[in-house]
Design a protein around this motif. Structure first.
Motif, PDB file in Angstrom:
ATOM      1  N   MET A   1       0.850  -1.168   0.000  1.00 54.24           N
ATOM      2  CA  MET A   1       0.000   0.000   0.000  1.00 54.24           C
ATOM      3  C   MET A   1       0.896   1.230   0.000  1.00 54.24           C
ATOM      4  SD  MET A   1      -3.444  -1.230   1.765  1.00 54.24           S
ATOM      5  CE  MET A   1      -3.868   0.227   2.478  1.00 54.24           C
ATOM      6  N   ASP A   2       0.416   2.262  -0.637  1.00 57.37           N
ATOM      7  CA  ASP A   2       1.198   3.492  -0.647  1.00 57.37           C
ATOM      8  C   ASP A   2       0.684   4.439   0.433  1.00 57.37           C
ATOM      9  OD1 ASP A   2      -1.076   4.718  -1.679  1.00 57.37           O
ATOM     10  OD2 ASP A   2      -0.317   4.815  -3.720  1.00 57.37           O
ATOM     11  N   VAL A   3       1.203   5.658   0.455  1.00 57.63           N
ATOM     12  CA  VAL A   3       0.839   6.611   1.505  1.00 57.63           C
ATOM     13  C   VAL A   3      -0.638   6.983   1.464  1.00 57.63           C
ATOM     14  CG1 VAL A   3       3.157   7.558   1.680  1.00 57.63           C
ATOM     15  CG2 VAL A   3       1.530   8.611   0.120  1.00 57.63           C
ATOM     16  N   PHE A   4      -1.318   6.736   0.359  1.00 56.74           N
ATOM     17  CA  PHE A   4      -2.745   7.043   0.247  1.00 56.74           C
ATOM     18  C   PHE A   4      -3.619   5.847   0.614  1.00 56.74           C
ATOM     19  CE2 PHE A   4      -0.593   9.860  -2.801  1.00 56.74           C
ATOM     20  CZ  PHE A   4      -0.842  11.057  -2.144  1.00 56.74           C
ATOM     21  N   GLN A   5      -2.996   4.795   1.137  1.00 58.03           N
ATOM     22  CA  GLN A   5      -3.689   3.604   1.636  1.00 58.03           C
ATOM     23  C   GLN A   5      -4.392   2.784   0.558  1.00 58.03           C
ATOM     24  OE1 GLN A   5      -3.247   2.659   4.993  1.00 58.03           O
ATOM     25  NE2 GLN A   5      -1.710   4.226   4.642  1.00 58.03           N
ATOM     26  N   HIS A   6      -3.833   2.780  -0.647  1.00 56.22           N
ATOM     27  CA  HIS A   6      -4.331   1.852  -1.657  1.00 56.22           C
ATOM     28  C   HIS A   6      -3.137   1.233  -2.374  1.00 56.22           C
ATOM     29  CE1 HIS A   6      -4.516   5.840  -3.793  1.00 56.22           C
ATOM     30  NE2 HIS A   6      -3.782   5.156  -4.616  1.00 56.22           N
ATOM     31  N   ILE A   7      -3.422   0.253  -3.206  1.00 51.52           N
ATOM     32  CA  ILE A   7      -2.344  -0.475  -3.865  1.00 51.52           C
ATOM     33  C   ILE A   7      -1.583   0.463  -4.789  1.00 51.52           C
ATOM     34  CG2 ILE A   7      -1.801  -2.367  -5.442  1.00 51.52           C
ATOM     35  CD1 ILE A   7      -4.122  -3.911  -4.205  1.00 51.52           C
ATOM     36  N   ASN A   8      -0.280   0.458  -4.639  1.00 54.84           N
ATOM     37  CA  ASN A   8       0.628   1.312  -5.397  1.00 54.84           C
ATOM     38  C   ASN A   8       0.583   0.976  -6.892  1.00 54.84           C
ATOM     39  OD1 ASN A   8       3.576   1.325  -6.578  1.00 54.84           O
ATOM     40  ND2 ASN A   8       3.451   2.992  -5.101  1.00 54.84           N
ATOM     41  N   HIS A   9       0.752   2.008  -7.731  1.00 54.12           N
ATOM     42  CA  HIS A   9       0.711   1.828  -9.188  1.00 54.12           C
ATOM     43  C   HIS A   9       1.732   0.798  -9.672  1.00 54.12           C
ATOM     44  CE1 HIS A   9       0.600   2.669 -13.460  1.00 54.12           C
ATOM     45  NE2 HIS A   9       1.887   2.889 -13.418  1.00 54.12           N
ATOM     46  N   ALA A  10       2.957   0.894  -9.210  1.00 51.71           N
ATOM     47  CA  ALA A  10       3.988  -0.048  -9.653  1.00 51.71           C
ATOM     48  C   ALA A  10       3.602  -1.482  -9.286  1.00 51.71           C
ATOM     49  CB  ALA A  10       5.342   0.318  -9.048  1.00 51.71           C
ATOM     50  N   ARG A  11       3.005  -1.646  -8.125  1.00 51.12           N
ATOM     51  CA  ARG A  11       2.567  -2.980  -7.718  1.00 51.12           C
ATOM     52  C   ARG A  11       1.415  -3.467  -8.594  1.00 51.12           C
ATOM     53  NH1 ARG A  11       3.386  -7.773  -7.109  1.00 51.12           N
ATOM     54  NH2 ARG A  11       2.143  -8.885  -5.589  1.00 51.12           N
ATOM     55  N   MET A  12       0.522  -2.564  -8.994  1.00 48.90           N
ATOM     56  CA  MET A  12      -0.583  -2.960  -9.870  1.00 48.90           C
ATOM     57  C   MET A  12      -0.044  -3.450 -11.212  1.00 48.90           C
ATOM     58  SD  MET A  12      -3.689  -3.639 -10.475  1.00 48.90           S
ATOM     59  CE  MET A  12      -4.300  -3.128  -8.883  1.00 48.90           C
ATOM     60  N   VAL A  13       0.931  -2.752 -11.768  1.00 46.06           N
ATOM     61  CA  VAL A  13       1.522  -3.179 -13.038  1.00 46.06           C
ATOM     62  C   VAL A  13       2.156  -4.561 -12.871  1.00 46.06           C
ATOM     63  CG1 VAL A  13       3.313  -2.650 -14.733  1.00 46.06           C
ATOM     64  CG2 VAL A  13       1.793  -0.843 -13.921  1.00 46.06           C
ATOM     65  N   THR A  14       2.795  -4.796 -11.741  1.00 48.52           N
ATOM     66  CA  THR A  14       3.373  -6.109 -11.466  1.00 48.52           C
ATOM     67  C   THR A  14       2.282  -7.170 -11.351  1.00 48.52           C
ATOM     68  OG1 THR A  14       5.272  -5.117 -10.357  1.00 48.52           O
ATOM     69  CG2 THR A  14       4.818  -7.428  -9.851  1.00 48.52           C
ATOM     70  N   LEU A  15       1.166  -6.852 -10.719  1.00 46.57           N
ATOM     71  CA  LEU A  15       0.051  -7.800 -10.620  1.00 46.57           C
ATOM     72  C   LEU A  15      -0.484  -8.177 -12.011  1.00 46.57           C
ATOM     73  CD1 LEU A  15      -1.838  -6.303  -7.572  1.00 46.57           C
ATOM     74  CD2 LEU A  15      -0.708  -8.526  -7.656  1.00 46.57           C
ATOM     75  N   LEU A  16      -0.575  -7.192 -12.895  1.00 47.82           N
ATOM     76  CA  LEU A  16      -1.018  -7.481 -14.270  1.00 47.82           C
ATOM     77  C   LEU A  16      -0.037  -8.424 -14.959  1.00 47.82           C
ATOM     78  CD1 LEU A  16      -2.189  -3.905 -15.335  1.00 47.82           C
ATOM     79  CD2 LEU A  16      -3.616  -5.806 -14.551  1.00 47.82           C
ATOM     80  N   GLU A  17       1.242  -8.189 -14.746  1.00 48.37           N
ATOM     81  CA  GLU A  17       2.271  -9.061 -15.326  1.00 48.37           C
ATOM     82  C   GLU A  17       2.164 -10.472 -14.738  1.00 48.37           C
ATOM     83  OE1 GLU A  17       7.068  -8.946 -16.050  1.00 48.37           O
ATOM     84  OE2 GLU A  17       6.288  -8.080 -14.202  1.00 48.37           O
ATOM     85  N   GLU A  18       1.960 -10.560 -13.431  1.00 48.85           N
ATOM     86  CA  GLU A  18       1.861 -11.863 -12.784  1.00 48.85           C
ATOM     87  C   GLU A  18       0.637 -12.643 -13.259  1.00 48.85           C
ATOM     88  OE1 GLU A  18       2.008 -10.808  -8.656  1.00 48.85           O
ATOM     89  OE2 GLU A  18       4.208 -10.740  -8.640  1.00 48.85           O
ATOM     90  N   ALA A  19      -0.393 -11.968 -13.700  1.00 52.05           N
ATOM     91  CA  ALA A  19      -1.556 -12.642 -14.276  1.00 52.05           C
ATOM     92  C   ALA A  19      -1.270 -13.080 -15.710  1.00 52.05           C
ATOM     93  CB  ALA A  19      -2.773 -11.721 -14.241  1.00 52.05           C
TER      94      ALA A  19
END
Length: 124
Positions: A1-19
């Motif tokens: 989670m980032d400072v705004f308490q939601h999933i960080n953009h870089a992590r989301m891109v990684t999740l898309l790659e992992e799928a």
């Protein structure tokens, strides 16, 4: 989670790659050779709602949005765990990939088997 308490953009891109990776690169699939040469050409990620770690594991729906001779675009919808498919996705994305020959450092055409496999996932 980032400072705004939601999933960080870089992590989301990684999740898309992992799928994407197991879908395309499982050894018994015609697209397994793409593991030796496919490049991301373009990526668009749009956040439509907030996702938190407590929403996981996330559901990632994927399809082929566009299929051409050397490249294809994957569409994504990301929802919280157990969300109904009718629920608007929290994240939508498109990622354009191109088949690439590492030895020649050039794009290559998709093989007939690769195209046939990807064609099964084209959303009409």
């Amino acid at each position: 989670m980032d400072v705004f308490q939601h999933i960080n953009h870089a992590r989301m891109v990684t999740l898309l790659e992992e799928a994407r990776i197991p879908w395309l690169l499982t050894p018994d699939r015609p697209t397994a050779a793409l593991g030796a040469g496919a490049v991301v050409v373009d990526m668009h990620v749009r956040y439509r709602g907030q996702l938190r770690h407590s929403d996981g594991p996330l559901t990632v729906d994927m399809w082929v949005d566009r299929l051409r001779s050397a490249d294809w675009t994957i569409g994504y919808e990301v929802r919280a765990r157990d969300a109904n498919i009718a629920t608007p996705p929290a994240v939508t994305a498109t990622i354009q990939l191109a088949a690439f020959d590492i030895d020649t450092q050039r794009l290559r055409r998709l093989t007939a088997a690769e195209r046939d496999y990807l064609q099964h996932y084209v959303r009409s």
